[in-house]
Design a protein around this motif. Sequence first.
Motif, PDB file in Angstrom:
ATOM      1  N   CYS A  58       8.539  18.864  11.879  1.00  0.00           N
ATOM      2  CA  CYS A  58       7.967  20.149  12.296  1.00  0.00           C
ATOM      3  C   CYS A  58       8.245  21.190  11.229  1.00  0.00           C
ATOM      4  O   CYS A  58       9.043  20.981  10.308  1.00  0.00           O
ATOM      5  N   ILE A  59       7.559  22.313  11.374  1.00  0.00           N
ATOM      6  CA  ILE A  59       7.737  23.467  10.483  1.00  0.00           C
ATOM      7  C   ILE A  59       8.116  24.664  11.345  1.00  0.00           C
ATOM      8  O   ILE A  59       7.574  24.854  12.433  1.00  0.00           O
ATOM      9  N   VAL A  60       9.056  25.461  10.858  1.00  0.00           N
ATOM     10  CA  VAL A  60       9.382  26.734  11.504  1.00  0.00           C
ATOM     11  C   VAL A  60       9.103  27.830  10.486  1.00  0.00           C
ATOM     12  O   VAL A  60       9.618  27.808   9.373  1.00  0.00           O
ATOM     13  N   LEU A  61       8.260  28.770  10.889  1.00  0.00           N
ATOM     14  CA  LEU A  61       7.704  29.758   9.964  1.00  0.00           C
ATOM     15  C   LEU A  61       8.333  31.123  10.190  1.00  0.00           C
ATOM     16  O   LEU A  61       8.382  31.607  11.320  1.00  0.00           O
ATOM     17  N   THR A  62       8.810  31.766   9.097  1.00  0.00           N
ATOM     18  CA  THR A  62       9.361  33.116   9.241  1.00  0.00           C
ATOM     19  C   THR A  62       8.257  34.151   9.400  1.00  0.00           C
ATOM     20  O   THR A  62       8.381  35.063  10.227  1.00  0.00           O
ATOM     21  N   PHE A  80       0.687  15.594   7.428  1.00  0.00           N
ATOM     22  CA  PHE A  80       1.654  16.181   8.355  1.00  0.00           C
ATOM     23  C   PHE A  80       1.063  16.201   9.765  1.00  0.00           C
ATOM     24  O   PHE A  80      -0.062  16.662   9.966  1.00  0.00           O
ATOM     25  N   GLY A  81       1.832  15.718  10.740  1.00  0.00           N
ATOM     26  CA  GLY A  81       1.306  15.619  12.094  1.00  0.00           C
ATOM     27  C   GLY A  81       2.121  16.344  13.139  1.00  0.00           C
ATOM     28  O   GLY A  81       1.903  16.137  14.340  1.00  0.00           O
ATOM     29  N   GLY A  82       3.056  17.205  12.713  1.00  0.00           N
ATOM     30  CA  GLY A  82       3.906  17.905  13.663  1.00  0.00           C
ATOM     31  C   GLY A  82       3.357  19.264  14.053  1.00  0.00           C
ATOM     32  O   GLY A  82       2.193  19.588  13.819  1.00  0.00           O
ATOM     33  N   LYS A  83       4.220  20.067  14.658  1.00  0.00           N
ATOM     34  CA  LYS A  83       3.880  21.423  15.067  1.00  0.00           C
ATOM     35  C   LYS A  83       4.425  22.439  14.068  1.00  0.00           C
ATOM     36  O   LYS A  83       5.435  22.208  13.401  1.00  0.00           O
TER      37      LYS A  83
END
Length: 462
Positions: A58-62, A80-83
């Motif tokens: 997953c990615i966490v975006l600032t 990429f297949g995550g959220k």
Amino acid sequence: MDIRVKFLGGAKSVTGSKYLITVNDFHVLIDCGLFQGLKQLRLRNWDDLPVNPEKIDCIVLTHAHIDHSGYIPLLYKNGFGGKVHCTEPTLELADILLTDSAKLQEEEAEFANRKGYSKHNPAKPLYTVRDAIEALNILEAHPFDLTFRIHNQIEVRFFHAGHILGAASIELIIYSSQGIKRMVFSGDLGPMHNPLHFAPVKPPNADVLFMESTYGARRHKDVDLEKELRQLILESDKKGGCILIPAFSVGRTQLVLYYIWKIFQNMKSRPVYIDSPMAISVTHLYKSFSNYHRLESDSEFGHHIFDAPFVHYVTEQSKSKVLNTIKDRAIIISASGMATGGRVLHHLFHRLPREQDIVLFTGFLPEGTRGRDIANGEKLVKIFGEEVMINAKIHVLDGFSAHADQDELVEWSGHISEPPKMTFLIHGEKEQAEVLRERLIGRGWNVTIPDYLETFTLFDHV
């Protein structure tokens, strides 16, 4: 439990922010930005990512700025297949910014092919508008200050960073048999005093801190922005020309409008043209997300400042080109702020040679950008493959900065009561980070300035 970080961008540079956190076999990417600025940095966008996109969970975006989010469509395109987790305004801004980024890439590739000035034949965009639109489906919005789980042992919390609408710092909380480990990512921190955005929230204690250092060696000048901007308007009237303001569509355009609105309460107004479809869309978001910024709709400086009678929103390309025929008593605000692309380029092409005109830059200009070259006093600049003479007055007014300065970064981090085990200075040019590092070392902190692609073990066997 082994916890590591790999710096895939935003290391000794202010662009391409990507920080891969590995917790055993779980991979979370903090930010997913495009490289901008210097050519050797931009070329990294075309390299294969050193990590298989399919392996990123997953990615966490600032926040939504392209140097933090602009690589998402390419990552998605490559498997990429995550959220992608972000705040609510960031999701809406990403919709605007990512599709615009793709559109500009398509237009620049088409123009380069038509003019034949690209070294690649044919020139291609990194990703298309269709790629960007498809990637937007994987974004998931979360409120500020509420934790959510991305793994059975990992929680995330967003708290206000004050940089742009929806900008967040991130607290990453990892649970193990040995207790709790906390990592804090500052994201881009805004200044403590900004008429539009809330001040950055004090950070919680952190075992590991990742802190931006864009202005790590600089202190903002104590500038009366309203007074200086008024003087430039009067000077422009005397010269018989126009003012062109390259400005970021998110935050900067709205802040410039705020000060122009204040000035025109006490002097005769002149037309202000917002020539950026993206800036126009973003301005509407400031109205939609009234709880995420300081303007109140019923106050003196409410949302109506964006609808003042002297403000004209230019949506059509044909009308944008007509603005080049205006000779005097007008202010044109257009993107991009670093003059790297967008409609501002054809305005610069026509106005830089005019001695009567003023070009006003209102923020940080990274090395390698066209804006930096112009601000540094170059006599010629290349636009659309042609050399353009610079005769206009060039003025830089950096009091508009959306970044905290050195003292504000030190103050923000000083709210962490116990020194972090490790502090990494990121998203800053090497010279800026080194000065900030010395101040933090003086506090007794363990501070590292990582290199691109460098990997560190943060915790082992926890």
